[in-house]
Design a protein around this motif. Structure first.
Motif, PDB file in Angstrom:
ATOM      1  N   LYS A  29       0.912  -1.187  -0.068  1.00 21.88           N
ATOM      2  CA  LYS A  29      -0.072   0.095   0.111  1.00 21.88           C
ATOM      3  C   LYS A  29       1.092   1.164  -0.026  1.00 21.88           C
ATOM      4  CE  LYS A  29      -4.475   0.798   1.875  1.00 21.88           C
ATOM      5  NZ  LYS A  29      -5.267   0.753   3.096  1.00 21.88           N
ATOM      6  N   ASN A  30       1.812   1.164   0.582  1.00 24.82           N
ATOM      7  CA  ASN A  30       2.993   2.395   0.678  1.00 24.82           C
ATOM      8  C   ASN A  30       3.398   2.485  -0.753  1.00 24.82           C
ATOM      9  OD1 ASN A  30       2.703   2.815   3.439  1.00 24.82           O
ATOM     10  ND2 ASN A  30       4.422   1.907   4.081  1.00 24.82           N
ATOM     11  N   GLN A  31       3.749   1.584  -1.258  1.00 21.94           N
ATOM     12  CA  GLN A  31       4.411   1.665  -2.832  1.00 21.94           C
ATOM     13  C   GLN A  31       3.403   2.227  -3.492  1.00 21.94           C
ATOM     14  OE1 GLN A  31       7.595   0.789  -3.432  1.00 21.94           O
ATOM     15  NE2 GLN A  31       7.105   1.332  -5.523  1.00 21.94           N
ATOM     16  N   VAL A  32       2.090   1.757  -3.450  1.00 24.62           N
ATOM     17  CA  VAL A  32       1.160   2.401  -4.316  1.00 24.62           C
ATOM     18  C   VAL A  32       1.051   3.967  -4.333  1.00 24.62           C
ATOM     19  CG1 VAL A  32      -1.477   2.407  -4.781  1.00 24.62           C
ATOM     20  CG2 VAL A  32      -0.067   0.180  -4.635  1.00 24.62           C
ATOM     21  N   TYR A  33       0.631   4.201  -3.083  1.00 25.94           N
ATOM     22  CA  TYR A  33       0.469   5.750  -2.599  1.00 25.94           C
ATOM     23  C   TYR A  33       1.794   6.676  -3.235  1.00 25.94           C
ATOM     24  CZ  TYR A  33      -3.774   5.538   0.074  1.00 25.94           C
ATOM     25  OH  TYR A  33      -4.941   5.462   0.438  1.00 25.94           O
ATOM     26  N   LEU A  34       3.018   5.798  -3.006  1.00 29.14           N
ATOM     27  CA  LEU A  34       4.495   6.543  -3.462  1.00 29.14           C
ATOM     28  C   LEU A  34       4.257   6.618  -5.008  1.00 29.14           C
ATOM     29  CD1 LEU A  34       7.097   7.705  -2.147  1.00 29.14           C
ATOM     30  CD2 LEU A  34       7.990   5.517  -2.807  1.00 29.14           C
ATOM     31  N   VAL A  59       3.742  16.795  -2.543  1.00 31.30           N
ATOM     32  CA  VAL A  59       4.144  15.531  -2.529  1.00 31.30           C
ATOM     33  C   VAL A  59       4.502  15.030  -0.984  1.00 31.30           C
ATOM     34  CG1 VAL A  59       5.906  13.776  -3.085  1.00 31.30           C
ATOM     35  CG2 VAL A  59       5.031  15.367  -4.839  1.00 31.30           C
ATOM     36  N   LYS A  60       5.505  15.810  -0.390  1.00 31.96           N
ATOM     37  CA  LYS A  60       5.585  15.316   0.939  1.00 31.96           C
ATOM     38  C   LYS A  60       4.418  15.428   1.816  1.00 31.96           C
ATOM     39  CE  LYS A  60      10.564  16.292   0.952  1.00 31.96           C
ATOM     40  NZ  LYS A  60      11.655  17.126   1.796  1.00 31.96           N
ATOM     41  N   GLN A  61       3.486  16.567   1.949  1.00 29.75           N
ATOM     42  CA  GLN A  61       2.433  16.769   2.464  1.00 29.75           C
ATOM     43  C   GLN A  61       1.381  15.452   2.150  1.00 29.75           C
ATOM     44  OE1 GLN A  61       2.521  18.859   5.038  1.00 29.75           O
ATOM     45  NE2 GLN A  61       0.376  18.045   5.498  1.00 29.75           N
ATOM     46  N   PHE A  62       1.293  15.297   1.093  1.00 32.80           N
ATOM     47  CA  PHE A  62       0.409  14.179   0.668  1.00 32.80           C
ATOM     48  C   PHE A  62       0.784  12.767   1.396  1.00 32.80           C
ATOM     49  CE2 PHE A  62      -0.592  10.494  -2.200  1.00 32.80           C
ATOM     50  CZ  PHE A  62      -1.744  10.503  -2.162  1.00 32.80           C
ATOM     51  N   LEU A  63       2.044  12.515   1.238  1.00 32.65           N
ATOM     52  CA  LEU A  63       2.492  11.245   1.567  1.00 32.65           C
ATOM     53  C   LEU A  63       2.376  11.308   3.381  1.00 32.65           C
ATOM     54  CD1 LEU A  63       5.638  10.554  -0.314  1.00 32.65           C
ATOM     55  CD2 LEU A  63       3.333   9.385  -0.614  1.00 32.65           C
ATOM     56  N   VAL A  64       2.643  12.242   4.022  1.00 29.12           N
ATOM     57  CA  VAL A  64       2.411  12.522   5.356  1.00 29.12           C
ATOM     58  C   VAL A  64       0.907  12.034   5.793  1.00 29.12           C
ATOM     59  CG1 VAL A  64       2.583  14.122   7.303  1.00 29.12           C
ATOM     60  CG2 VAL A  64       4.365  13.932   5.701  1.00 29.12           C
ATOM     61  N   ILE A  99      11.751   9.008  -5.865  1.00 26.95           N
ATOM     62  CA  ILE A  99      11.439   9.479  -4.469  1.00 26.95           C
ATOM     63  C   ILE A  99      11.510   7.991  -3.756  1.00 26.95           C
ATOM     64  CG2 ILE A  99       9.761   9.793  -2.903  1.00 26.95           C
ATOM     65  CD1 ILE A  99       8.313  11.539  -4.997  1.00 26.95           C
ATOM     66  N   THR A 100      12.447   7.916  -2.711  1.00 31.48           N
ATOM     67  CA  THR A 100      12.604   6.929  -1.610  1.00 31.48           C
ATOM     68  C   THR A 100      12.315   7.002  -0.490  1.00 31.48           C
ATOM     69  OG1 THR A 100      14.774   7.502  -1.513  1.00 31.48           O
ATOM     70  CG2 THR A 100      14.178   6.150  -3.354  1.00 31.48           C
ATOM     71  N   TYR A 101      11.703   6.207   0.303  1.00 31.07           N
ATOM     72  CA  TYR A 101      11.422   6.229   1.771  1.00 31.07           C
ATOM     73  C   TYR A 101      12.138   4.985   2.302  1.00 31.07           C
ATOM     74  CZ  TYR A 101       8.844   7.062   5.701  1.00 31.07           C
ATOM     75  OH  TYR A 101       8.484   7.328   7.126  1.00 31.07           O
ATOM     76  N   PRO A 102      12.662   4.986   3.463  1.00 33.11           N
ATOM     77  CA  PRO A 102      13.190   3.838   4.118  1.00 33.11           C
ATOM     78  C   PRO A 102      12.318   3.019   4.630  1.00 33.11           C
ATOM     79  CG  PRO A 102      13.435   5.885   5.583  1.00 33.11           C
ATOM     80  CD  PRO A 102      12.912   6.378   3.892  1.00 33.11           C
ATOM     81  N   ARG A 103      12.482   1.712   4.494  1.00 31.58           N
ATOM     82  CA  ARG A 103      11.566   0.484   4.860  1.00 31.58           C
ATOM     83  C   ARG A 103      12.424  -0.333   5.860  1.00 31.58           C
ATOM     84  NH1 ARG A 103       8.700  -3.327   0.860  1.00 31.58           N
ATOM     85  NH2 ARG A 103      10.891  -3.368   0.309  1.00 31.58           N
ATOM     86  N   THR A 104      12.045  -0.719   7.017  1.00 26.87           N
ATOM     87  CA  THR A 104      12.846  -1.590   7.836  1.00 26.87           C
ATOM     88  C   THR A 104      12.046  -2.762   8.012  1.00 26.87           C
ATOM     89  OG1 THR A 104      13.815   0.213   9.116  1.00 26.87           O
ATOM     90  CG2 THR A 104      13.777  -2.140  10.129  1.00 26.87           C
ATOM     91  N   GLY A 118      10.789   2.696  -3.334  1.00 30.65           N
ATOM     92  CA  GLY A 118      11.047   3.827  -4.198  1.00 30.65           C
ATOM     93  C   GLY A 118      10.314   3.835  -5.653  1.00 30.65           C
ATOM     94  N   SER A 119      10.213   5.039  -6.157  1.00 28.63           N
ATOM     95  CA  SER A 119       9.630   4.867  -7.470  1.00 28.63           C
ATOM     96  C   SER A 119      10.219   5.920  -8.339  1.00 28.63           C
ATOM     97  CB  SER A 119       8.265   5.241  -7.339  1.00 28.63           C
ATOM     98  OG  SER A 119       7.530   5.217  -8.528  1.00 28.63           O
ATOM     99  N   TYR A 120      10.377   5.841  -9.641  1.00 27.26           N
ATOM    100  CA  TYR A 120      11.106   6.771 -10.652  1.00 27.26           C
ATOM    101  C   TYR A 120      10.302   6.914 -11.598  1.00 27.26           C
ATOM    102  CZ  TYR A 120      14.553   8.124 -14.268  1.00 27.26           C
ATOM    103  OH  TYR A 120      15.164   8.564 -15.019  1.00 27.26           O
ATOM    104  N   ARG A 121       9.960   8.181 -12.015  1.00 26.21           N
ATOM    105  CA  ARG A 121       9.582   8.742 -13.256  1.00 26.21           C
ATOM    106  C   ARG A 121      10.087   9.815 -14.087  1.00 26.21           C
ATOM    107  NH1 ARG A 121       6.898   4.953 -11.560  1.00 26.21           N
ATOM    108  NH2 ARG A 121       4.462   5.057 -11.258  1.00 26.21           N
TER     109      ARG A 121
END
Length: 130
Positions: A29-34, A59-64, A99-104, A118-121
């Motif tokens: 789900k996080n990947q889809v939103y990203l 973009v940052k505000q949307f993801l937050v 855009i990348t976001y760390p995942r543990t 992450g995702s690339y366009r």
């Protein structure tokens, strides 16, 4: 007594498998939103020739708001400032955004795997030459 131990072991394995499935669903789900956020950002960037600070903030505000990402952990790379602006008709017209976001990921026996989502366009610019 052996039956009780077998049932306890079975329930433990099933419980851990269910937890893994639930966490994998959340990561998907996080990947889809990203990917939604990056697609919207790259489509807004074409007339400007780069990813403006306003687009980056949106973009940052949307993801937050959507997935409770931490704003300081969102990493944007690519054509993100005025000095890198692309002009239509130049040798390189593509506006890039990654855009990348760390995942543990916690695995058995206390091991931790750090792999970012992450995702690339990219898109060609529409910025006029004159």
């Amino acid at each position: 007594m052996k039956f009780v131990y077998t049932i306890i072991l079975f329930l433990l394995i099933v419980s851990l498998a269910i937890v893994v499935i639930i966490l994998d669903h959340a990561d998907t789900k996080n990947q889809v939103y990203l990917e939604m956020a990056i697609t919207e950002a790259i489509l807004k960037a074409a007339p400007y020739g780069y990813i403006t600070p306003e687009i980056q903030q949106e973009v940052k505000q949307f993801l937050v708001d959507a997935r409770s990402f931490k704003s300081e952990n969102i990493i944007m790379e690519g054509t993100i400032n005025l000095a890198e602006r692309k002009i239509k008709g130049s040798g390189d017209e593509r506006i890039h955004l990654k855009i990348t976001y760390p995942r543990t990921v916690l695995i058995f026996f206390g091991n931790i795997i750090n792999k970012p989502i992450g995702s690339y366009r990219y898109i060609n610019t529409e910025f006029p030459t004159s």
